[in-house]
Write a protein that holds these residues in place. Structure first.
Motif, PDB file in Angstrom:
ATOM      1  N   GLU A  27       0.804  -1.223   0.000  1.00  0.00           N
ATOM      2  CA  GLU A  27       0.000   0.000   0.000  1.00  0.00           C
ATOM      3  C   GLU A  27       0.835   1.270   0.000  1.00  0.00           C
ATOM      4  OE1 GLU A  27      -0.062   2.205   2.703  1.00  0.00           O
ATOM      5  OE2 GLU A  27       1.247   0.988   3.984  1.00  0.00           O
ATOM      6  N   TYR A  28       2.066   1.217   0.483  1.00  0.00           N
ATOM      7  CA  TYR A  28       2.851   2.434   0.650  1.00  0.00           C
ATOM      8  C   TYR A  28       3.569   2.890  -0.623  1.00  0.00           C
ATOM      9  CZ  TYR A  28       6.277  -1.307   1.452  1.00  0.00           C
ATOM     10  OH  TYR A  28       7.025  -2.450   1.344  1.00  0.00           O
ATOM     11  N   LYS A  31       3.521   6.540  -2.086  1.00  0.00           N
ATOM     12  CA  LYS A  31       3.034   7.445  -1.052  1.00  0.00           C
ATOM     13  C   LYS A  31       4.215   8.023  -0.260  1.00  0.00           C
ATOM     14  CE  LYS A  31      -1.321   4.916  -0.522  1.00  0.00           C
ATOM     15  NZ  LYS A  31      -2.192   4.162   0.424  1.00  0.00           N
ATOM     16  N   ARG A  33       4.278   8.163   3.046  1.00  0.00           N
ATOM     17  CA  ARG A  33       4.452   7.401   4.284  1.00  0.00           C
ATOM     18  C   ARG A  33       3.591   6.148   4.249  1.00  0.00           C
ATOM     19  NH1 ARG A  33       2.570  10.968   9.233  1.00  0.00           N
ATOM     20  NH2 ARG A  33       3.993  12.415   8.176  1.00  0.00           N
ATOM     21  N   ALA A  34       4.032   5.132   4.986  1.00  0.00           N
ATOM     22  CA  ALA A  34       3.256   3.902   5.084  1.00  0.00           C
ATOM     23  C   ALA A  34       2.069   4.111   6.022  1.00  0.00           C
ATOM     24  CB  ALA A  34       4.135   2.766   5.590  1.00  0.00           C
ATOM     25  N   ALA A  35       0.972   3.459   5.725  1.00  0.00           N
ATOM     26  CA  ALA A  35      -0.208   3.557   6.578  1.00  0.00           C
ATOM     27  C   ALA A  35       0.086   2.958   7.950  1.00  0.00           C
ATOM     28  CB  ALA A  35      -1.385   2.835   5.937  1.00  0.00           C
ATOM     29  N   LEU A  36      -0.478   3.560   8.977  1.00  0.00           N
ATOM     30  CA  LEU A  36      -0.295   3.058  10.334  1.00  0.00           C
ATOM     31  C   LEU A  36      -1.058   1.756  10.504  1.00  0.00           C
ATOM     32  CD1 LEU A  36       0.834   3.663  13.193  1.00  0.00           C
ATOM     33  CD2 LEU A  36      -1.351   4.795  13.697  1.00  0.00           C
ATOM     34  N   TRP A  37      -0.362   0.718  10.954  1.00  0.00           N
ATOM     35  CA  TRP A  37      -0.982  -0.592  11.145  1.00  0.00           C
ATOM     36  C   TRP A  37      -1.716  -0.624  12.484  1.00  0.00           C
ATOM     37  CZ3 TRP A  37      -2.814  -4.716   8.989  1.00  0.00           C
ATOM     38  CH2 TRP A  37      -2.998  -5.894   9.709  1.00  0.00           C
ATOM     39  N   THR A  38      -2.970  -1.034  12.467  1.00  0.00           N
ATOM     40  CA  THR A  38      -3.766  -1.088  13.696  1.00  0.00           C
ATOM     41  C   THR A  38      -4.307  -2.487  13.974  1.00  0.00           C
ATOM     42  OG1 THR A  38      -5.768  -0.431  12.475  1.00  0.00           O
ATOM     43  CG2 THR A  38      -4.441   1.336  13.477  1.00  0.00           C
ATOM     44  N   TYR A  98       9.807   2.036  -0.579  1.00  0.00           N
ATOM     45  CA  TYR A  98       9.386   2.248   0.811  1.00  0.00           C
ATOM     46  C   TYR A  98       9.654   3.707   1.184  1.00  0.00           C
ATOM     47  CZ  TYR A  98       8.434   1.405   5.708  1.00  0.00           C
ATOM     48  OH  TYR A  98       7.868   1.448   6.962  1.00  0.00           O
ATOM     49  N   ALA A 217       1.612  -5.656   7.415  1.00  0.00           N
ATOM     50  CA  ALA A 217       2.403  -4.433   7.361  1.00  0.00           C
ATOM     51  C   ALA A 217       3.876  -4.800   7.386  1.00  0.00           C
ATOM     52  CB  ALA A 217       2.071  -3.522   8.541  1.00  0.00           C
ATOM     53  N   THR A 220       4.869  -3.292  11.863  1.00  0.00           N
ATOM     54  CA  THR A 220       3.562  -3.166  12.525  1.00  0.00           C
ATOM     55  C   THR A 220       3.562  -2.171  13.684  1.00  0.00           C
ATOM     56  OG1 THR A 220       3.971  -4.913  14.155  1.00  0.00           O
ATOM     57  CG2 THR A 220       3.088  -5.593  12.000  1.00  0.00           C
TER      58      THR A 220
END
Length: 293
Positions: A27-28, A31, A33-38, A98, A217, A220
């Protein structure tokens, strides 16, 4: 016998290599920044099986690149070999694209090649590997929506007895750290074991860079220190957790700085470094290594 090469300097970085559009990207990519993993660090059996596939590809890619670590090869050529291997197996090389920290450029290659005093995140370029160099190759594969991450240290040619010892002790320290990762313990036990073992040989364990949760992720948020961080980093190890153990041990001081490329990290005193990394899953009976070819 002392190392031949005095220090590592920047080479020329070639253009970004293509990836077929048919191979899904993380996904990153593209972009800032990488999306925050929740989603947590305990994964379902189905997710773990998918991680097992990506981890095996990463391990096979590492072995293939490692076979080509010889005097005279460029780190860019090592990147080409790893890049093509991962693509040939239908996966995406996770480091390619990345996002960099604080708006820095994205990582431009399919793997990291960190030579001698470079601790980690070395960018493959025109640097020619010389007899006795320690080359850390860090490669991650993304397929099935998950990542598998590993690293190995390879000596070009025979190497000095000091380099051979550093590489062997670093590998042994990683394996001891993995063995300590038992359900019910805190993750800081891993670093305690690694640091204690490294100190027997006069080596320092890098504190600035750690292991991490991995799976859907690339990172993570779970942190796995390679030094005695207690009482901090007290997350309890649970079955179903997937994370990396990846100690970096230095012949001298672990104090370090980053080059202005935003990625390459080197020791301040130019002391040499070795690193090994496995992705592991915690089972009811203990750790299982996933990054095996």
């Amino acid at each position: 016998m002392s190392p031949v090469r005095e220090s590592i300097s920047k080479g020329t970085v070639t253009p970004v290599r293509d990836v077929p559009s048919s191979i899904p990207r993380p996904e990153y990519v593209g972009k800032t920044r990488a999306a925050l993993w929740t989603g947590g660090d305990v994964h379902s059996p189905e997710t773990i099986e998918r991680i097992r596939v990506s981890a095996r590809i990463a391990a096979q890619a590492l072995a293939e690149v490692g076979r080509h670590v010889v005097p005279g090869v460029t780190t860019d050529e090592l990147d080409r070999i790893g890049h093509e291997f991962v693509l040939d197996h239908g996966a995406y090389p996770s480091t390619l694209g990345y996002p960099g920290a604080a708006g820095r450029p994205a990582f431009p290659k399919a793997l990291c090649t960190s030579v001698n005093e470079v601790i980690c995140h070395g960018i493959p370029d025109s640097t020619v590997i010389e007899e006795g160099d320690i080359v850390k190759v860090d490669i991650t594969a993304f397929t099935g929506g998950v990542h598998g991450d590993n690293c190995g240290s390879f000596i070009a040619g025979e190497g000095t007895p000091e380099a051979q010892e550093l590489v062997q002790v670093t590998y042994d320290a990683m394996m001891r750290g993995i063995k300590a990762a038992q359900p019910g313990r805190e993750v800081n036990i891993i670093g305690r074991v690694i640091e204690k073992y490294a100190s027997r040989f006069g080596f320092e364990s890098v504190r600035s860079y750690t292991g991490h949760g991995v799976g859907p992720a690339f990172h993570t948020g779970l942190v796995i220190p390679h030094y005695d961080a207690a009482p901090h980093h007290a997350d309890v190890i649970e079955p179903g957790m997937v994370f990396t153990v990846e100690p970096m041990l230095c012949m001298g001081s672990e104090e370090n700085h980053e080059w202005d490329d935003g990625w390459t990290v080197v020791t301040d005193d130019h002391s040499w470094v070795a690193q090994f990394e496995h992705t592991i899953v915690i089972t009811e009976t203990g750790p299982e290594i996933l990054t095996l070819p």
